[in-house]
Design a protein around this motif. Structure first.
Motif, PDB file in Angstrom:
ATOM      1  N   LEU A 199       6.922   0.898  -6.027  1.00 31.10           N
ATOM      2  CA  LEU A 199       6.635   2.333  -6.147  1.00 31.10           C
ATOM      3  C   LEU A 199       7.076   3.075  -4.886  1.00 31.10           C
ATOM      4  CD1 LEU A 199       5.344   4.777  -7.538  1.00 31.10           C
ATOM      5  CD2 LEU A 199       3.122   4.035  -6.658  1.00 31.10           C
ATOM      6  N   ALA A 200       6.745   2.509  -3.727  1.00 28.66           N
ATOM      7  CA  ALA A 200       7.155   3.148  -2.468  1.00 28.66           C
ATOM      8  C   ALA A 200       8.680   3.290  -2.433  1.00 28.66           C
ATOM      9  CB  ALA A 200       6.660   2.330  -1.277  1.00 28.66           C
ATOM     10  N   GLY A 201       9.385   2.285  -2.937  1.00 26.42           N
ATOM     11  CA  GLY A 201      10.856   2.333  -2.979  1.00 26.42           C
ATOM     12  C   GLY A 201      11.337   3.460  -3.887  1.00 26.42           C
ATOM     13  N   ARG A 202      10.691   3.603  -5.062  1.00 28.33           N
ATOM     14  CA  ARG A 202      11.104   4.680  -5.983  1.00 28.33           C
ATOM     15  C   ARG A 202      10.835   6.047  -5.365  1.00 28.33           C
ATOM     16  NH1 ARG A 202       8.522   1.537  -9.762  1.00 28.33           N
ATOM     17  NH2 ARG A 202       6.851   3.017 -10.231  1.00 28.33           N
ATOM     18  N   ILE A 203       9.707   6.169  -4.652  1.00 28.42           N
ATOM     19  CA  ILE A 203       9.371   7.453  -4.012  1.00 28.42           C
ATOM     20  C   ILE A 203      10.436   7.786  -2.957  1.00 28.42           C
ATOM     21  CG2 ILE A 203       7.704   8.607  -2.484  1.00 28.42           C
ATOM     22  CD1 ILE A 203       5.480   7.053  -3.976  1.00 28.42           C
ATOM     23  N   ARG A 204      10.787   6.804  -2.152  1.00 35.81           N
ATOM     24  CA  ARG A 204      11.755   7.070  -1.074  1.00 35.81           C
ATOM     25  C   ARG A 204      13.142   7.365  -1.624  1.00 35.81           C
ATOM     26  NH1 ARG A 204       9.300   3.032   3.446  1.00 35.81           N
ATOM     27  NH2 ARG A 204       8.111   4.657   4.525  1.00 35.81           N
ATOM     28  N   GLU A 205      13.459   6.725  -2.725  1.00 36.90           N
ATOM     29  CA  GLU A 205      14.768   6.972  -3.335  1.00 36.90           C
ATOM     30  C   GLU A 205      14.824   8.364  -3.968  1.00 36.90           C
ATOM     31  OE1 GLU A 205      16.993   4.605  -6.774  1.00 36.90           O
ATOM     32  OE2 GLU A 205      16.062   3.391  -5.186  1.00 36.90           O
ATOM     33  N   GLY A 206      13.734   8.743  -4.637  1.00 30.47           N
ATOM     34  CA  GLY A 206      13.727  10.002  -5.388  1.00 30.47           C
ATOM     35  C   GLY A 206      13.472  11.224  -4.522  1.00 30.47           C
ATOM     36  N   ILE A 207      12.909  11.024  -3.324  1.00 35.66           N
ATOM     37  CA  ILE A 207      12.539  12.171  -2.479  1.00 35.66           C
ATOM     38  C   ILE A 207      13.118  11.939  -1.080  1.00 35.66           C
ATOM     39  CG2 ILE A 207      10.627  13.649  -1.712  1.00 35.66           C
ATOM     40  CD1 ILE A 207       8.846  12.095  -3.770  1.00 35.66           C
ATOM     41  N   PRO A 208      14.338  12.356  -0.843  1.00 31.05           N
ATOM     42  CA  PRO A 208      14.953  12.098   0.462  1.00 31.05           C
ATOM     43  C   PRO A 208      14.107  12.679   1.601  1.00 31.05           C
ATOM     44  CG  PRO A 208      16.572  12.945  -1.096  1.00 31.05           C
ATOM     45  CD  PRO A 208      15.241  13.063  -1.757  1.00 31.05           C
ATOM     46  N   GLY A 209      13.921  11.893   2.649  1.00 28.73           N
ATOM     47  CA  GLY A 209      13.195  12.371   3.828  1.00 28.73           C
ATOM     48  C   GLY A 209      11.686  12.377   3.660  1.00 28.73           C
ATOM     49  N   VAL A 210      11.170  11.815   2.563  1.00 24.40           N
ATOM     50  CA  VAL A 210       9.729  11.869   2.300  1.00 24.40           C
ATOM     51  C   VAL A 210       8.933  11.133   3.392  1.00 24.40           C
ATOM     52  CG1 VAL A 210       9.648   9.737   0.920  1.00 24.40           C
ATOM     53  CG2 VAL A 210       8.008  11.563   0.443  1.00 24.40           C
ATOM     54  N   ALA A 211       7.734  11.633   3.672  1.00 27.22           N
ATOM     55  CA  ALA A 211       6.809  10.890   4.535  1.00 27.22           C
ATOM     56  C   ALA A 211       5.802  10.187   3.634  1.00 27.22           C
ATOM     57  CB  ALA A 211       6.085  11.837   5.482  1.00 27.22           C
ATOM     58  N   LEU A 212       5.553   8.942   3.947  1.00 19.59           N
ATOM     59  CA  LEU A 212       4.606   8.153   3.165  1.00 19.59           C
ATOM     60  C   LEU A 212       3.453   7.779   4.098  1.00 19.59           C
ATOM     61  CD1 LEU A 212       4.797   7.150   0.245  1.00 19.59           C
ATOM     62  CD2 LEU A 212       5.832   5.045   1.106  1.00 19.59           C
ATOM     63  N   THR A 213       2.243   8.171   3.718  1.00 19.63           N
ATOM     64  CA  THR A 213       1.077   7.832   4.545  1.00 19.63           C
ATOM     65  C   THR A 213       0.080   7.067   3.672  1.00 19.63           C
ATOM     66  OG1 THR A 213       0.050   9.959   4.065  1.00 19.63           O
ATOM     67  CG2 THR A 213       1.394   9.839   6.057  1.00 19.63           C
ATOM     68  N   THR A 214      -0.893   6.440   4.324  1.00 22.87           N
ATOM     69  CA  THR A 214      -1.752   5.545   3.548  1.00 22.87           C
ATOM     70  C   THR A 214      -3.145   5.413   4.142  1.00 22.87           C
ATOM     71  OG1 THR A 214      -1.565   3.456   2.325  1.00 22.87           O
ATOM     72  CG2 THR A 214      -1.262   3.328   4.697  1.00 22.87           C
ATOM     73  N   ASP A 215      -4.019   4.729   3.405  1.00 22.70           N
ATOM     74  CA  ASP A 215      -5.332   4.307   3.908  1.00 22.70           C
ATOM     75  C   ASP A 215      -5.381   2.782   3.800  1.00 22.70           C
ATOM     76  OD1 ASP A 215      -6.030   7.006   3.905  1.00 22.70           O
ATOM     77  OD2 ASP A 215      -7.354   6.856   2.162  1.00 22.70           O
ATOM     78  N   ILE A 216      -5.996   2.148   4.782  1.00 28.41           N
ATOM     79  CA  ILE A 216      -6.096   0.679   4.772  1.00 28.41           C
ATOM     80  C   ILE A 216      -7.514   0.272   5.163  1.00 28.41           C
ATOM     81  CG2 ILE A 216      -5.267  -1.447   5.893  1.00 28.41           C
ATOM     82  CD1 ILE A 216      -2.558  -0.058   6.200  1.00 28.41           C
ATOM     83  N   ILE A 217      -8.029  -0.723   4.457  1.00 28.97           N
ATOM     84  CA  ILE A 217      -9.338  -1.299   4.813  1.00 28.97           C
ATOM     85  C   ILE A 217      -9.115  -2.746   5.243  1.00 28.97           C
ATOM     86  CG2 ILE A 217     -11.624  -1.950   3.964  1.00 28.97           C
ATOM     87  CD1 ILE A 217     -11.377   0.213   1.822  1.00 28.97           C
ATOM     88  N   VAL A 218      -9.660  -3.137   6.389  1.00 30.44           N
ATOM     89  CA  VAL A 218      -9.629  -4.560   6.772  1.00 30.44           C
ATOM     90  C   VAL A 218     -11.045  -5.115   6.705  1.00 30.44           C
ATOM     91  CG1 VAL A 218      -7.615  -4.372   8.269  1.00 30.44           C
ATOM     92  CG2 VAL A 218      -9.899  -4.053   9.243  1.00 30.44           C
ATOM     93  N   GLY A 219     -11.131  -6.450   6.535  1.00 31.09           N
ATOM     94  CA  GLY A 219     -12.444  -7.098   6.543  1.00 31.09           C
ATOM     95  C   GLY A 219     -13.208  -6.940   5.248  1.00 31.09           C
ATOM     96  N   PHE A 220     -12.469  -6.700   4.153  1.00 31.37           N
ATOM     97  CA  PHE A 220     -13.119  -6.667   2.838  1.00 31.37           C
ATOM     98  C   PHE A 220     -13.737  -8.046   2.591  1.00 31.37           C
ATOM     99  CE2 PHE A 220     -13.088  -7.001  -1.816  1.00 31.37           C
ATOM    100  CZ  PHE A 220     -13.746  -5.824  -2.136  1.00 31.37           C
ATOM    101  N   PRO A 221     -14.854  -8.137   1.816  1.00 30.04           N
ATOM    102  CA  PRO A 221     -15.489  -9.437   1.608  1.00 30.04           C
ATOM    103  C   PRO A 221     -14.490 -10.518   1.188  1.00 30.04           C
ATOM    104  CG  PRO A 221     -16.831  -7.715   0.650  1.00 30.04           C
ATOM    105  CD  PRO A 221     -15.590  -7.049   1.178  1.00 30.04           C
ATOM    106  N   GLY A 222     -14.535 -11.645   1.878  1.00 25.69           N
ATOM    107  CA  GLY A 222     -13.679 -12.784   1.536  1.00 25.69           C
ATOM    108  C   GLY A 222     -12.274 -12.696   2.108  1.00 25.69           C
ATOM    109  N   GLU A 223     -11.927 -11.614   2.813  1.00 26.51           N
ATOM    110  CA  GLU A 223     -10.545 -11.479   3.329  1.00 26.51           C
ATOM    111  C   GLU A 223     -10.271 -12.580   4.358  1.00 26.51           C
ATOM    112  OE1 GLU A 223      -8.083  -7.642   4.735  1.00 26.51           O
ATOM    113  OE2 GLU A 223      -9.254  -8.505   6.384  1.00 26.51           O
ATOM    114  N   THR A 224      -9.291 -13.453   4.063  1.00 25.90           N
ATOM    115  CA  THR A 224      -8.946 -14.545   4.980  1.00 25.90           C
ATOM    116  C   THR A 224      -7.933 -14.045   6.011  1.00 25.90           C
ATOM    117  OG1 THR A 224      -7.089 -15.208   3.608  1.00 25.90           O
ATOM    118  CG2 THR A 224      -9.216 -16.244   3.116  1.00 25.90           C
ATOM    119  N   ASP A 225      -7.692 -14.882   7.037  1.00 20.85           N
ATOM    120  CA  ASP A 225      -6.663 -14.537   8.033  1.00 20.85           C
ATOM    121  C   ASP A 225      -5.318 -14.338   7.359  1.00 20.85           C
ATOM    122  OD1 ASP A 225      -7.921 -14.318  10.441  1.00 20.85           O
ATOM    123  OD2 ASP A 225      -7.912 -16.492  10.818  1.00 20.85           O
ATOM    124  N   GLU A 226      -5.048 -15.243   6.426  1.00 25.36           N
ATOM    125  CA  GLU A 226      -3.772 -15.200   5.713  1.00 25.36           C
ATOM    126  C   GLU A 226      -3.640 -13.871   4.931  1.00 25.36           C
ATOM    127  OE1 GLU A 226      -1.244 -17.081   5.871  1.00 25.36           O
ATOM    128  OE2 GLU A 226      -0.201 -16.014   4.245  1.00 25.36           O
TER     129      GLU A 226
END
Ligand code: 5AD
Ligand code: SF4
Length: 437
Positions: free
Chosen positions: A283-310
């Motif tokens: 999806l990110a690839g389609r957005i970047r292809e379809g919208i030249p110069g687009v900025a893509l920002t996000t939210d990330i959560i770490v340490g969700f229950p069971g999240e391993t190092d891997e």
């Protein structure tokens, strides 16, 4: 007899929807004859509009209420609005001495009556949900800033397993297109030049067969409006049609805020996000292809229950692969009543903090590299006024939502200018002399 002309002081925490709701509360109270004040000492009514998305935000705001009670006039009344009010209801009256009213996210129409009761010493609570309230009939605003928010839909049906929002904001419901277009038209008449259309998940907007892409096209027809932004998009239902509209409708800015939450397909499944890492990357690839110069920002959560190092390393590798323009990053916080609260909070606090520091450092580096690559290019900037840091410079945002400072006359406020990017610092682009576009 009803009191009129009371002075209302509102403090707002949390997301853009809460910012919008505070304006909504102000307009509901204005239509009942009351006015706003920024002076706590002058206020007859103090309202704190609160956020409960993470535990820390909630604890901080509860402390703030107690603190405000000590600072405000003894004869003034104190109330709590928003998501903490919705979540905790009348328990708050016992928890916070001197609190007079508790108003949930679907009950703001009741505020004039509630304040009336509170003023005669009767504490009141209104936190019912399920009314489907979308505030479509909001009273017309009587002032506007250059950049405004307009709510297009409320609530959320996604039930991401970590998230309290569906419980405090209710089921998804969209406003009518005509009401949204009228509100944007009113705001533009009062001086707004940019609107951000907001909803917990704007891509679920539906109005008589019209989806969000159709709404953007309708809002773009408002004369005098120069820019349209929107947030937030869920990756599971951002359509190709929307990418096409962002890429082709001139007023719609090239910025997509697309929370990924994790780079691990297994964690995404436990989060109930309904997409895989591979689907997100595509999806990110389609957005970047379809919208030249687009900025893509996000939210990330770490340490969700069971999240391993891997699994955590998969988030790191996704961030390296996508190279977001910027990101809001959090460590997991248990919210009572959500599905994930039953999974156990098994990632130790120190591990969560270390993971968060790792991705914050990574994102800082990526953001500065992405921004440095813009040196020598031109940015179209809506001038918001003198920079807070240095009054001799002007501040505005590029179409991609990046902060830009540059020399120029404050008389350019409200104009769209072209600025050549000369240098960059952590989060800011520094430009040369502006050219009117
Ligand atoms: N713990 C940590 N972060 C959360 N968010 C939502 N709920 C939680 C939680 N329980 C984050 C998500 C969301 C953003 C608004 O807040 O990343 O996209
Ligand atoms: Fe906070 Fe979510 Fe409520 Fe916004 S909707 S104020 S982020 S809990």
């Amino acid at each position: 007899m009803r009191d009129v002309g009371m002075k209302i002081y509102i403090e707002t925490y949390g997301c853009q929807m809460n910012e919008y709701d505070s304006r909504l509360i102000a307009s509901i109270l204005a239509s009942d004859g009351h006015g706003m004040t920024r002076d706590l000492g002058a206020a007859d009514v103090v309202i704190v509009n609160t956020c409960t998305v993470r535990e820390r935000a909630e604890i901080r705001v509860l402390g703030r209420l107690t603190h405000l009670r000590g600072l405000m006039r003894k004869d003034a009344v104190l109330g709590i609005a928003g998501c903490v009010a919705q979540r905790m209801g009348d328990r708050l009256l016992r928890k916070i001495p001197g609190l007079s009213f508790v108003v949930g996210t679907e009950q703001y129409w009741k505020l004039p009556d509630m304040i009336e009761s509170a003023r005669i010493g009767r504490a009141v609570v209104a936190v019912g949900t399920g009314s489907g309230e979308s505030y479509d009939r909001r009273p017309a605003p009587d002032e506007a800033s250059l950049c405004e928010f307009v709510s297009v839909m409320r609530g959320c049906n996604n039930y991401c397993s970590y998230c309290i929002v569906p419980y405090v904001r209710g089921r998804e419901r969209s406003r009518a297109t005509s009401g949204i277009v009228d509100e944007v038209t009113q705001l533009v008449a009062l001086g707004a030049r940019e609107v951000t259309l907001i909803g917990q998940n704007v891509n679920s907007f539906r109005d008589e067969g019209r989806g969000f892409a159709g709404l953007l096209s309708a809002v773009a027809k408002v004369e005098g409006l120069q820019r349209i932004r929107f947030a937030t998009s869920h990756p599971k239902d951002l359509s190709d049609e929307l990418i096409e509209v962002i890429g082709s409708v001139a007023k719609v800015c090239e910025h997509v805020h697309l929370p990924v939450q994790s780079g691990s397909t297994e964690v995404l499944a436990a989060m109930n996000r309904s997409y895989t890492r591979e689907q997100y990357v595509a999806l990110a690839g389609r957005i970047r292809e379809g919208i030249p110069g687009v900025a893509l920002t996000t939210d990330i959560i770490v340490g969700f229950p069971g999240e391993t190092d891997e699994q955590f390393r998969e988030t790191v590798s996704l961030m390296n692969e996508i190279r977001f323009d910027s990101a809001f990053m959090f460590h997991y916080s248990v919210r009572e009543g959500t599905r994930a609260a039953e999974f156990g909070d098994d990632v130790p606090k120190e591990v969560k903090i270390a993971r968060l520091e790792t991705i914050i450092d990574l994102q800082k580096r990526v953001t500065s590299e992405v921004n440095a690559a813009l040196i020598g290019s031109n940015a179209e900037v809506l001038v918001e006024g003198p920079s807070h840091r240095n009054e001799d410079l002007l501040f505005g945002r590029s179409r991609t939502g990046k902060a830009v400072v540059f020399p120029g006359d404050a008389g350019l406020t409200g104009r769209v200018v072209n600025v050549e990017i000369r240098s960059t610092s952590a989060w800011t682009l520094h430009g040369g002399n502006p050219l009117l576009s």
